[in-house]
Scaffold this motif. Structure first.
Motif: not given
Length: 77
Positions: A11-12, A54-66
């Motif tokens: 998820v990005r 970050v890694e969660t149990s189901s996803y890899y998240y990349t949260i880019e700063r606005q």
């Protein structure tokens, strides 16, 4: 014994991460005017100036700063 392999989705998104980030707790971030929560964080992969991974149990998240000025910088280049 049966072993199941599950593929994690990537998820990005862009948004502002709400600190602190703690393993075992949900991560929250604001995108636009809406607050979102992930499932529980299993591992903090990377914290950089422009993004958090970050890694969660189901996803890899990349949260880019606005960044309101990033578009202006691209136009100037």
């Amino acid at each position: 014994m049966k072993t199941e392999l599950r593929t994690k989705r990537i998820v990005r998104v862009s948004g502002e991460v709400q600190l602190p980030i703690k393993v075992g707790e949900e991560l929250s971030y604001i995108s636009g005017n809406i607050m979102y929560w992930t499932d529980r964080v299993k591992k903090i992969l990377e914290i950089a100036e422009e993004y958090v991974r970050v890694e969660t149990s189901s996803y890899y998240y990349t949260i880019e700063r606005q960044n309101k000025h990033s578009g202006e910088a691209r136009l100037a280049a």
